[in-house]
Structure formats: structure tokens, C-alpha cells
Design a protein around this motif. Structure first.
Motif, PDB file in Angstrom:
ATOM      1  N   TRP A   1      15.593   0.792  -3.278  1.00 30.95           N
ATOM      2  CA  TRP A   1      16.356   1.081  -2.062  1.00 30.95           C
ATOM      3  C   TRP A   1      16.384   2.563  -1.734  1.00 30.95           C
ATOM      4  O   TRP A   1      16.511   2.927  -0.545  1.00 30.95           O
ATOM      5  CB  TRP A   1      17.789   0.556  -2.202  1.00 30.95           C
ATOM      6  CG  TRP A   1      17.869  -0.933  -2.178  1.00 30.95           C
ATOM      7  CD1 TRP A   1      18.168  -1.754  -3.231  1.00 30.95           C
ATOM      8  CD2 TRP A   1      17.645  -1.794  -1.062  1.00 30.95           C
ATOM      9  NE1 TRP A   1      18.135  -3.074  -2.833  1.00 30.95           N
ATOM     10  CE2 TRP A   1      17.821  -3.123  -1.506  1.00 30.95           C
ATOM     11  CE3 TRP A   1      17.314  -1.576   0.273  1.00 30.95           C
ATOM     12  CZ2 TRP A   1      17.679  -4.223  -0.660  1.00 30.95           C
ATOM     13  CZ3 TRP A   1      17.168  -2.667   1.121  1.00 30.95           C
ATOM     14  CH2 TRP A   1      17.345  -3.969   0.650  1.00 30.95           C
ATOM     15  N   ARG A   2      16.292   3.441  -2.724  1.00 31.71           N
ATOM     16  CA  ARG A   2      16.389   4.873  -2.471  1.00 31.71           C
ATOM     17  C   ARG A   2      15.038   5.549  -2.264  1.00 31.71           C
ATOM     18  O   ARG A   2      14.980   6.626  -1.663  1.00 31.71           O
ATOM     19  CB  ARG A   2      17.096   5.570  -3.646  1.00 31.71           C
ATOM     20  CG  ARG A   2      18.521   5.127  -3.885  1.00 31.71           C
ATOM     21  CD  ARG A   2      19.405   5.372  -2.684  1.00 31.71           C
ATOM     22  NE  ARG A   2      20.815   5.128  -2.994  1.00 31.71           N
ATOM     23  CZ  ARG A   2      21.762   5.024  -2.070  1.00 31.71           C
ATOM     24  NH1 ARG A   2      21.452   5.142  -0.793  1.00 31.71           N
ATOM     25  NH2 ARG A   2      23.009   4.796  -2.422  1.00 31.71           N
ATOM     26  N   ILE A   3      13.963   4.933  -2.768  1.00 32.64           N
ATOM     27  CA  ILE A   3      12.647   5.579  -2.685  1.00 32.64           C
ATOM     28  C   ILE A   3      11.638   4.704  -1.957  1.00 32.64           C
ATOM     29  O   ILE A   3      11.061   5.112  -0.939  1.00 32.64           O
ATOM     30  CB  ILE A   3      12.132   5.933  -4.098  1.00 32.64           C
ATOM     31  CG1 ILE A   3      13.059   6.962  -4.743  1.00 32.64           C
ATOM     32  CG2 ILE A   3      10.705   6.456  -4.032  1.00 32.64           C
ATOM     33  CD1 ILE A   3      12.669   7.331  -6.155  1.00 32.64           C
TER      34      ILE A   3
ATOM     35  N   GLN B   1       0.815  -1.211   0.000  1.00 28.91           N
ATOM     36  CA  GLN B   1       0.000   0.000   0.000  1.00 28.91           C
ATOM     37  C   GLN B   1       0.852   1.266   0.000  1.00 28.91           C
ATOM     38  O   GLN B   1       0.566   2.227  -0.716  1.00 28.91           O
ATOM     39  CB  GLN B   1      -0.927  -0.024   1.207  1.00 28.91           C
ATOM     40  CG  GLN B   1      -1.953   1.093   1.232  1.00 28.91           C
ATOM     41  CD  GLN B   1      -1.498   2.269   2.054  1.00 28.91           C
ATOM     42  OE1 GLN B   1      -0.892   2.099   3.108  1.00 28.91           O
ATOM     43  NE2 GLN B   1      -1.788   3.471   1.586  1.00 28.91           N
ATOM     44  N   THR B   2       1.936   1.278   0.793  1.00 25.73           N
ATOM     45  CA  THR B   2       2.768   2.484   0.859  1.00 25.73           C
ATOM     46  C   THR B   2       3.606   2.662  -0.411  1.00 25.73           C
ATOM     47  O   THR B   2       3.827   3.798  -0.847  1.00 25.73           O
ATOM     48  CB  THR B   2       3.697   2.422   2.075  1.00 25.73           C
ATOM     49  OG1 THR B   2       4.392   1.165   2.107  1.00 25.73           O
ATOM     50  CG2 THR B   2       2.922   2.570   3.364  1.00 25.73           C
ATOM     51  N   VAL B   3       4.066   1.558  -1.019  1.00 25.69           N
ATOM     52  CA  VAL B   3       4.815   1.690  -2.267  1.00 25.69           C
ATOM     53  C   VAL B   3       3.931   2.272  -3.369  1.00 25.69           C
ATOM     54  O   VAL B   3       4.383   3.100  -4.171  1.00 25.69           O
ATOM     55  CB  VAL B   3       5.398   0.322  -2.690  1.00 25.69           C
ATOM     56  CG1 VAL B   3       5.952   0.377  -4.110  1.00 25.69           C
ATOM     57  CG2 VAL B   3       6.512  -0.101  -1.733  1.00 25.69           C
TER      58      VAL B   3
ATOM     59  N   PRO C   1      12.776   3.625   1.897  1.00 28.63           N
ATOM     60  CA  PRO C   1      12.736   4.752   2.843  1.00 28.63           C
ATOM     61  C   PRO C   1      11.335   5.332   3.032  1.00 28.63           C
ATOM     62  O   PRO C   1      10.939   5.656   4.153  1.00 28.63           O
ATOM     63  CB  PRO C   1      13.677   5.778   2.206  1.00 28.63           C
ATOM     64  CG  PRO C   1      14.602   4.976   1.355  1.00 28.63           C
ATOM     65  CD  PRO C   1      13.763   3.859   0.820  1.00 28.63           C
ATOM     66  N   PHE C   2      10.575   5.482   1.933  1.00 29.67           N
ATOM     67  CA  PHE C   2       9.231   6.048   2.048  1.00 29.67           C
ATOM     68  C   PHE C   2       8.319   5.149   2.879  1.00 29.67           C
ATOM     69  O   PHE C   2       7.448   5.634   3.617  1.00 29.67           O
ATOM     70  CB  PHE C   2       8.641   6.258   0.654  1.00 29.67           C
ATOM     71  CG  PHE C   2       7.275   6.871   0.665  1.00 29.67           C
ATOM     72  CD1 PHE C   2       7.119   8.240   0.819  1.00 29.67           C
ATOM     73  CD2 PHE C   2       6.138   6.086   0.516  1.00 29.67           C
ATOM     74  CE1 PHE C   2       5.857   8.813   0.835  1.00 29.67           C
ATOM     75  CE2 PHE C   2       4.880   6.649   0.537  1.00 29.67           C
ATOM     76  CZ  PHE C   2       4.737   8.024   0.695  1.00 29.67           C
TER      77      PHE C   2
ATOM     78  N   LEU D   1       6.152   0.418   7.654  1.00 32.51           N
ATOM     79  CA  LEU D   1       6.626  -0.962   7.747  1.00 32.51           C
ATOM     80  C   LEU D   1       7.042  -1.287   9.169  1.00 32.51           C
ATOM     81  O   LEU D   1       6.812  -2.407   9.652  1.00 32.51           O
ATOM     82  CB  LEU D   1       7.802  -1.173   6.788  1.00 32.51           C
ATOM     83  CG  LEU D   1       8.457  -2.555   6.809  1.00 32.51           C
ATOM     84  CD1 LEU D   1       7.463  -3.625   6.385  1.00 32.51           C
ATOM     85  CD2 LEU D   1       9.686  -2.585   5.902  1.00 32.51           C
ATOM     86  N   LEU D   2       7.628  -0.332   9.865  1.00 31.93           N
ATOM     87  CA  LEU D   2       8.045  -0.572  11.237  1.00 31.93           C
ATOM     88  C   LEU D   2       6.855  -0.811  12.150  1.00 31.93           C
ATOM     89  O   LEU D   2       6.858  -1.739  12.969  1.00 31.93           O
ATOM     90  CB  LEU D   2       8.866   0.623  11.732  1.00 31.93           C
ATOM     91  CG  LEU D   2       9.441   0.508  13.142  1.00 31.93           C
ATOM     92  CD1 LEU D   2      10.307  -0.728  13.267  1.00 31.93           C
ATOM     93  CD2 LEU D   2      10.245   1.757  13.481  1.00 31.93           C
TER      94      LEU D   2
END
Length: 582
Positions: free
Chosen positions: A182-184, A157-159, A187-188, A193-194
Motif C-alpha cells: 500500500w505504501r510503495i 511490470q511496474t511493481v 503509489p508507484f 495503472l490509471l
């Protein structure tokens, strides 16, 4: 010049010499490595099917049992992260993959863990004959199934909700798909995710009893761990042992919160939007991070590792053409034929699996029993719907309030994580005693147990959505005096709605899964059974009746899939199209 060179070399060498903080950090690292090595060695001891592994209720054994349980859960968590990065990203980037992966996850999250156990235990034991690794791998796999689906759906969902301006910047810099990930993407998605990882660890704790005290086909396997300790204590009706287990659980949760999640929360602060960086007074803190920041040699080593990671990320592989929406696209001339072959193959595989399962069930079970199981499924479905509505009415406002206040989130996060990670089935004995003492109906009073472990999915996803809400929108709402219900209707609810749907889907799947332990609760010789599909699956799993296990699991998957297709997926599509793409 010579003096400057000498001074520079002296300072450089000083960075390589360890200080007192280096010694302390190395002790912590070596202790963790030794702990994992010793526990891994214990997991590979000889074992033969039918061998009884004694579980002592002596509280002095609880540290050993706790270490075994924690290692299983962390291994399953690592596999879940790998699964999430692979399949959730694939589904977010490819429409064809999305059509299969997301429905499959919908089905798999509704499959009870007893279903996974009954299918995989024999295979893992055969894979590692004469070793305890077989049952250990089966337990780890089942814990994985309780963690991975929520993490994958949240990451997917966040991607998909990466802002268009960020995607445009990636195209301007000609980043490859590997670099974009890995760069977008990572991190976004890291804050959300945590939070989902914390909720997934909670789900693992909830099912730890069923995964360590395996009962399949009248064969019982007890793996050393807190779950098996609790199972033996419940069977012996030993309240003192249950109290020791509760205390050990709280200590273990506090330890891995301090060593794992608190540092991750502090580390994830760097991935929040730049406009939130002004809230430095509310930044999360961790004594572990502070310890490593004060080191000299370890920090220098960490810099070298960061350089290696940068080299790993900047390898330009997995090149692909990405459209304006960020979805992988193929060649226009071949797209129609590829889509046709893909859809036909998917239909054939799905139809074949459906025909095989239907013939297996109808050849072994009568039609009246199938109708009866369908009615049991409707009873459990009614419980799930009522519980999701009640939890949403309570946790959505609470989650928004916490997410909009970094100071409150900083305080609430460890408390919420401790409450979420606490296995609700530890409360079952007290509830059973309460129900028996006052002659209450199990069909009513066992129902709340289904949601105790999965309600946190809603809270954590709403917190993740509210914490990522653009601060400029909040400031505009304040400047125009938008308050009360108008503020909720126009700003707060639309902002968290996509995240809420993700949490509600996973919470509903968790509630379905929890029905197998919530509709059957025991304390000593006293067993309470509520009417429902979960109790049906539990009963025949213990008896080893595979046709009825398949019927129960198939019916649960069917009901969950129909509900997802008719309710959750339309709501999710509406939330994405209405609130994320604008």
C-alpha cells in the motif's frame, strides 16, 4: 486562555457545519448512490431461459440502456482491480507464482470472449435460476475478461520496476509486505495503472455488443443495454438508431470521464516522482475534486476515512522475508524440495489438461479439419503481426511526445480516452456498406477492424512510460546536446521499451480476441466473412458446436502462447534486464 479555548472550539464546530458546497457535494453523492441502487434492482428481475426481453429502438430508452451498461462495466472494473492487486502482485513477488500466473494470463487474454460466454452462461444461469442475475453475471464476467489481463500485466511490470533505493528504504523502515504493497507498490504503479484502466474500459466498450446480445447454442439472450440496442439496430439496418447510439455513447463517455477518470488523473498527480512536482502549472484539474475541496463537513468526513485507511494499512500482517530483489524467498533447506514439488505438480496438471483437451478434439474432429483450422490461425496471426507493427510505428513516437509534455497530456488524455472508449464496432455497418458498394475484398478491408479497439494499449503504456521518465536524465541529454536519432536510441526508446512491450503484448492479445467480431461483420441481411480463425470460432459458437469451439479456442491459445514464448517474453525479459535493472 479562556478566550483562546472558546475561539478554538468555535472554529472546530464550524468545521462540522455544512456549507453550500457540502449541499451540492451531498446531492452528487446521493445521486450516484441512488443510480447504482436503482440499476442494481433492475438487474435482479425475474427471468426464465427462452424469455424474450424486448429491446426498443426508441431513443428515449437509451438513458436506461446506458445506465445498465455503465453499471456492468464498473462492477467488472472493480473485480478487475481486485484481481490485479492480488495476482499481479503475487506474480511480481514470487518467482514460482510468476511461472504460472503470467503464462496463464497470456493464454486467457487470447481466449475469445465467445469462448468464455459459451462456457459460463449455462453455469451462471444455473447459479441464479429464475432471475436475470444469471445472464447479468455472465455479461459482467465476460467484460471482466476484456479488462483484467491488461491491468494485471501493467501492474506486474511496474511493481517489478520499483527502484532499488525505494526498496532499500522500505527495508530500513522494516515495512511488512502488507505495508510495502500500500505504501510503495500501489503509489508507484498508480499512474500506469490509471492509463491501463482507461484502456481496459475501452476494451469493455468494444465487446459490449457481444456481451449484451448473447448468442450461444442457437439461444439468444438480449440484456437491456447499449450493446443490445446496437445489435438490434444493426439487424434492422437502422442508421438513425446507430446515430442515436453513437451520440449516447459519447455522452456516457464524457460523463464518466468527468466523474471518474478526470478526478483520478488529478488525484494520481501526487504519486508522481518528487522531481516532477515543479510542474504545478501542468497539474491536472477536476471540477469534482475542486467541489469536494470547498466543502466543510465532507472534507472533515474524508479526513476520518483517511485515518481509518491508515489504520488498515498499518496492520502488520503477511510478514515475509524479502530478498534484495524484492522477491519472496523461502527457507534455504526446503527451497529445493518445494521447487521440485511445485514444478512436478504444475507439469502434471498442465499435461493432464492438454491430454483431456486433445482427446476431446481428436475424438470429434478429423485430422484434415485440424490442419485447416491451423492454417486459418496462421492467416489471423499474419494479420495481427502486420497490425501491431504498423500501430507501433505510429503510436510509439506519439506516446513519447505526449508523455514528455504534461500540458499536452492534460489536453490529450480526455480526447484519447474518448476515442479509445468509443466502440469501434459501431463503425462496422458503415465499413460493410463501403465494402459492398465498391466490391472490395473482406480479407483486406475487414483486417483494420481487429486493431481499432486494442491499439490504445500501446499508446497508453508508452505514455505511462514516458511520463515517468526521470527529468534529470532529460536535462543531462539536453546539456550534452543529444538530439535526433541519437536521443531516441540512447534515451527515449530504452526508457519506454519495457512499457511498450507490455502494451504490445496486450494489444496483440486484444487483436486476437477482436478477430471474432472483426472477421465477421454484418449490416441487415448483408454479412461479410473474412478468412481466419476468428470467423471460424464465431460461426460454430453461434451454432453451438462445442467440439469445434474447443478446437478454435485451443488453436488460438496455442498460437498466442507460442508467439508469446518465442517473441514477446524474450523481449520483455531483455527489456527488464537491460533497461530496468541498471
Amino acid at each position: 486562555m479562556s478566550f483562546l479555548r472558546t475561539t478554538f472550539m468555535t472554529a472546530y464546530r464550524a468545521r462540522m457545519y455544512p456549507n453550500y458546497w457540502d449541499m451540492l457535494a451531498l446531492l452528487v453523492v446521493l445521486a450516484v448512490i441512488s443510480f447504482f441502487a436503482w440499476t442494481a434492482k433492475q438487474m435482479a428481475t425475474p427471468y426464465h431461459l427462452g424469455q424474450v426481453i424486448p429491446i426498443s429502438l426508441n431513443p428515449s430508452n437509451l438513458p436506461f440502456y446506458a445506465s445498465r451498461t455503465v453499471v456492468r462495466m464498473l462492477i467488472a472494473l472493480c473485480v478487475s482491480i481486485l484481481f490485479t492487486f492480488t495476482f499481479a502482485t503475487w506474480a511480481a513477488k514470487s518467482r514460482r507464482a510468476e511461472k504460472i500466473i503470467i503464462p496463464v494470463i497470456d493464454v486467457l487474454q487470447s481466449v475469445p470472449i465467445l469462448g468464455f460466454l459459451s462456457v459460463t452462461v449455462a453455469g451462471f444461469i444455473g447459479l441464479f435460476p429464475g432471475s436475470l442475475l444469471g445472464p447479468e453475471c455472465a455479461a459482467i464476467f465476460v467484460i471482466f475478461t476484456s479488462q483484467a489481463w491488461n491491468m494485471a500485466l501493467g501492474f506486474y511490470q511496474t511493481v517489478r520496476s520499483v527502484p532499488a533505493e525505494v526498496q532499500e528504504a522500505a527495508r530500513m523502515f522494516h515495512l511488512s509486505a502488507w505495508q510495502r504493497f500500500w505504501r510503495i507498490d500501489v503509489p508507484f504503479s498508480m499512474p500506469g495503472l490509471l492509463w491501463n484502466t482507461m484502456a481496459s474500459m475501452s476494451a469493455g466498450w468494444f465487446f459490449v455488443v457481444a456481451t449484451e446480445a448473447i448468442t450461444v447454442s442457437n439461444q439468444k439472450i438480449l440484456l437491456p443495454g447499449i450493446g443490445s440496442y446496437i445489435a438490434v439496430a444493426i439487424q434492422a439496418a437502422n442508421l438513425r438508431a446507430i446515430s442515436y447510439a453513437i451520440l449516447a455513447m459519447l455522452i456516457v463517455i464524457l460523463i464518466y470521464d468527468q466523474l471518474l477518470f478526470r478526478p483520478l488523473v488529478a488525484w494520481a498527480e501526487r504519486f508522481k516522482a518528487e522531481r516532477e512536482s515543479a510542474n504545478t502549472d501542468a497539474a491536472a484539474e477536476s471540477w469534482v475534486i475542486d467541489l469536494f475541496r470547498r466543502t466543510r463537513m465532507v472534507r472533515n468526513l474524508g479526513g476520518k476515512v483517511a485515518q481509518l485507511f491508515d489504520m488498515f494499512v498499518n496492520i502488520r500482517i503477511f510478514r515475509s522475508s524479502v530478498g534484495q530483489s524484492g522477491v519472496l524467498s523461502g527457507r534455504p533447506l526446503n527451497e529445493r524440495w518445494i521447487a521440485l514439488i511445485y514444478n512436478v505438480s504444475t507439469f502434471i496438471i498442465g499435461a493432464g489438461a492438454l491430454v483431456f483437451l486433445s482427446s476431446y478434439i481428436f475424438n470429434n474432429i478429423s485430422l484434415p479439419e485440424i490442419r485447416h483450422v491451423f492454417l486459418l490461425g496462421l492467416v489471423t496471426a499474419f494479420r495481427v503481426v502486420v497490425l501491431i507493427v504498423l500501430c507501433s510505428l505510429f503510436w510509439v513516437p506519439v506516446g513519447v511526445w505526449i508523455g514528455l509534455r504534461p500540458k499536452a497530456a492534460r489536453f490529450v488524455q480526455p480526447v484519447a480516452q474518448i476515442l479509445a472508449a468509443f466502440p469501434a464496432n459501431l463503425l462496422y455497418p458503415f465499413i460493410v456498406v463501403f465494402i459492398v458498394t465498391y466490391h472490395l475484398s473482406p480479407n483486406i478491408w475487414l483486417t483494420p477492424l481487429m486493431i481499432l479497439g486494442s491499439q490504445w494499449y500501446i499508446l497508453f503504456n508508452v505514455i505511462a512510460g514516458a511520463s515517468g521518465m526521470p527529468k534529470d536524465l532529460l536535462q543531462v541529454a539536453d546539456n550534452f546536446g543529444v538530439t535526433g536519432w541519437q536521443r531516441w536510441r540512447r534515451l527515449l526508446l530504452p526508457s519506454v521499451f519495457p512499457f511498450y512491450i507490455t502494451g504490445a503484448i496486450t494489444a496483440a492479445g486484444g487483436a486476437w480476441n477482436a478477430s471474432i467480431v472483426a472477421e465477421v461483420a454484418s449490416w441487415g441481411d448483408e454479412t461479410l466473412v473474412a478468412t481466419g480463425l476468428g470467423a471460424y470460432i464465431t460461426q460454430y459458437t453461434a451454432a453451438g458446436n462445442f467440439p469445434r469451439i474447443a478446437l478454435g479456442i485451443g488453436m488460438m491459445c496455442l498460437l498466442v502462447l507460442v508467439f508469446n514464448r518465442l517473441v514477446w517474453r524474450p523481449l520483455y525479459s531483455y527489456s527488464v534486464n537491460r533497461f530496468l535493472l541498471e
